[in-house]
Design a protein around this motif. Sequence first.
Motif, PDB file in Angstrom:
ATOM      1  N   GLY A 294      13.072 -33.569 -42.198  1.00  0.00           N
ATOM      2  CA  GLY A 294      11.913 -32.700 -42.313  1.00  0.00           C
ATOM      3  C   GLY A 294      11.952 -31.479 -41.423  1.00  0.00           C
ATOM      4  O   GLY A 294      12.928 -31.224 -40.723  1.00  0.00           O
ATOM      5  N   ASP A 295      10.853 -30.711 -41.486  1.00  0.00           N
ATOM      6  CA  ASP A 295      10.766 -29.396 -40.849  1.00  0.00           C
ATOM      7  C   ASP A 295      11.910 -28.508 -41.321  1.00  0.00           C
ATOM      8  O   ASP A 295      12.616 -27.878 -40.533  1.00  0.00           O
ATOM      9  N   TYR A 296      12.058 -28.488 -42.645  1.00  0.00           N
ATOM     10  CA  TYR A 296      13.079 -27.658 -43.293  1.00  0.00           C
ATOM     11  C   TYR A 296      12.744 -26.186 -43.101  1.00  0.00           C
ATOM     12  O   TYR A 296      13.629 -25.351 -42.950  1.00  0.00           O
TER      13      TYR A 296
ATOM     14  N   THR B 261      13.085 -35.599 -46.971  1.00  0.00           N
ATOM     15  CA  THR B 261      11.667 -35.872 -46.839  1.00  0.00           C
ATOM     16  C   THR B 261      11.088 -34.787 -45.953  1.00  0.00           C
ATOM     17  O   THR B 261      11.840 -33.999 -45.374  1.00  0.00           O
ATOM     18  N   TRP B 262       9.779 -34.715 -45.887  1.00  0.00           N
ATOM     19  CA  TRP B 262       9.170 -33.658 -45.080  1.00  0.00           C
ATOM     20  C   TRP B 262       8.615 -34.231 -43.795  1.00  0.00           C
ATOM     21  O   TRP B 262       8.461 -35.440 -43.633  1.00  0.00           O
ATOM     22  N   ASP B 263       8.320 -33.346 -42.855  1.00  0.00           N
ATOM     23  CA  ASP B 263       7.498 -33.699 -41.712  1.00  0.00           C
ATOM     24  C   ASP B 263       6.230 -32.842 -41.807  1.00  0.00           C
ATOM     25  O   ASP B 263       5.587 -32.837 -42.848  1.00  0.00           O
TER      26      ASP B 263
ATOM     27  N   GLU C  74       6.546 -28.111 -43.208  1.00  0.00           N
ATOM     28  CA  GLU C  74       6.615 -27.709 -44.607  1.00  0.00           C
ATOM     29  C   GLU C  74       5.230 -27.369 -45.153  1.00  0.00           C
ATOM     30  O   GLU C  74       5.118 -26.690 -46.179  1.00  0.00           O
TER      31      GLU C  74
ATOM     32  N   TYR D 161       7.824 -26.851 -52.054  1.00  0.00           N
ATOM     33  CA  TYR D 161       8.802 -27.824 -51.551  1.00  0.00           C
ATOM     34  C   TYR D 161       9.601 -28.411 -52.711  1.00  0.00           C
ATOM     35  O   TYR D 161      10.844 -28.470 -52.674  1.00  0.00           O
TER      36      TYR D 161
ATOM     37  N   ASP E  49       7.420 -41.713 -45.836  1.00  0.00           N
ATOM     38  CA  ASP E  49       6.537 -40.556 -45.724  1.00  0.00           C
ATOM     39  C   ASP E  49       5.473 -40.908 -44.698  1.00  0.00           C
ATOM     40  O   ASP E  49       4.571 -41.698 -44.970  1.00  0.00           O
TER      41      ASP E  49
ATOM     42  N   GLN F 149      10.317 -39.743 -39.977  1.00  0.00           N
ATOM     43  CA  GLN F 149      10.107 -38.450 -39.339  1.00  0.00           C
ATOM     44  C   GLN F 149       9.811 -38.521 -37.845  1.00  0.00           C
ATOM     45  O   GLN F 149      10.330 -37.712 -37.080  1.00  0.00           O
TER      46      GLN F 149
END
Length: 531
Positions: A190-192, A251-253, A256, A286, A321, A375
């Motif tokens: 995450g934190d792309y 996956t995201w944090d 995003e 996303y 998630d 995450q």
Amino acid sequence: MTDRLRSHRLDLSRRHLLRCFGAGAVTALSLPLARPALADPVFATYPFQLGVASGEAAPDGFVIWTRLAPDPMTIGYGMPSAAVEVAWEVAEDARFAKVAQRGVAVARPELGHAVHVEVGGLMPGRPYWYRFVAGRERSGTGRAMTTPALGQRLDRLRFAVAGCQHYEQGYFTAHRHLAAQSPDFVFCYGDYIYEGRGDRLRNGPDGPQEAVRQHFGGEIYSIGDYRRRYAQYKMDPDLQAAHAAAPWFVTWDDHEIDNNWVDSVDQDGTPAPIFALRRQMAMQAYYEHMPLRASSLPVGPAMQLYRQARFGDLLDLNLLDTRQYRTDQPCGDRWGAGCADISRRDAEVLGTRQHEWIVGNLRRSTARWKTLAQQVMMMDLDRDPGPDTTENLDSWAGYRVPRERLLGSIRDMGVRDVVVLTGDEHQNYAGELHIDGKRPGREAIATEFVATSITSGGDGEDQRPATIAIQGANPQLKFHNSRRGYLMCDVTHERWLTDYVVLDKVSERNSPATSRIKLVVEPGQAKLLPG
């Protein structure tokens, strides 16, 4: 999804197509008169500015992705308000001498002219190469891999763990080094992207510092804002190299969407219905920029991201998630002393359904290693070695009951060989997981490897003095480091080895990468050993 996209044709007249495409950067040519069809375009500039990517590997295929954007930072990004056909090929060799699958997808304006092709019918456990063609333009080539057949014997797996890549705080050189190691896949925790405004200066420990490079525009809120921010990141050639080198599981944090968001709550007290609109636009962007399956297509301000990938009899990768179903951070989400709310009985991190899903996966697993790819740090650390207790309330430490519920379930089921992979901290950590980190038990329940950032936090240092003191006060924490880089995990039936790869600097291009430490976990015991 592939068959539907391949067979779908928009019923557009020749006059309508020429009018739409003539108004943009694309001109429709060679339109057959026998049947209505999508345009065969000629682009004013190269349309594959954002590169190619693959992901969501399975035994019979994977997703391949690109997005047409000849002029990514402008309104309309150089594309017309019309759908465009994009041909694709998947081959058994890098020269495309033996094509395994080919077809035509549709790049739709509703999705920013992104293309997600779910390729199937491939052989398990082998590499493939893929590319796209739009009009007369051809994309670069990407390498993907199918996973082994379910239950198949797999002797070895090598994969990378990376994330937290703040554009303004450094160059993405780590991604170039990662690509050169040709991993079987990449887990991005995450934190792309980062959502904040572009700032030439930021305040550092030694006073004002000039950003290495600058975000385009202000803080991002609209779908156009998010698309441009992703485009700015994806135009980076080092990041493109990492995507082209291997399939990604993403996956995201928080960044995003917005810093420290959870469920319907942001850090600014925005009314929930208004924040839902921002979440909806951020989630669409996303999806548009990640190699995800149609099952992850957002529905309003919600998106299905927890899922599992299986690698033969060696490893089950469970992607979690920890944002979308979490209750609000306790104690006002302040970094510092805890409060009674960290022990709330009704607190959630995963939510009931996701918790039951992961516990069921762990109970049923017959793989040697069971991985929780997520995450925020699960290790329970007292971050103040003095008389007071300091917690990171945006981690599992702020949610004692959900943390105890998950680790207790693993312990009570007798599930062994659980490895947790984490990011978010902008430091490297390695440690052992106990129900109560303040009073570690005799035997750990699982191990956790926390990957540092690609760039977030700037160059960093080998070890922060404050963290040295924290490690001294937390016997379950076995290693820490504050450089930038990524993890390379080399997994066999006999051991799990994690290599902490670090860079001297991210404020300068082409910094060398070195192995800082290698740590090993052996089957049957959640104990970290030197590699």
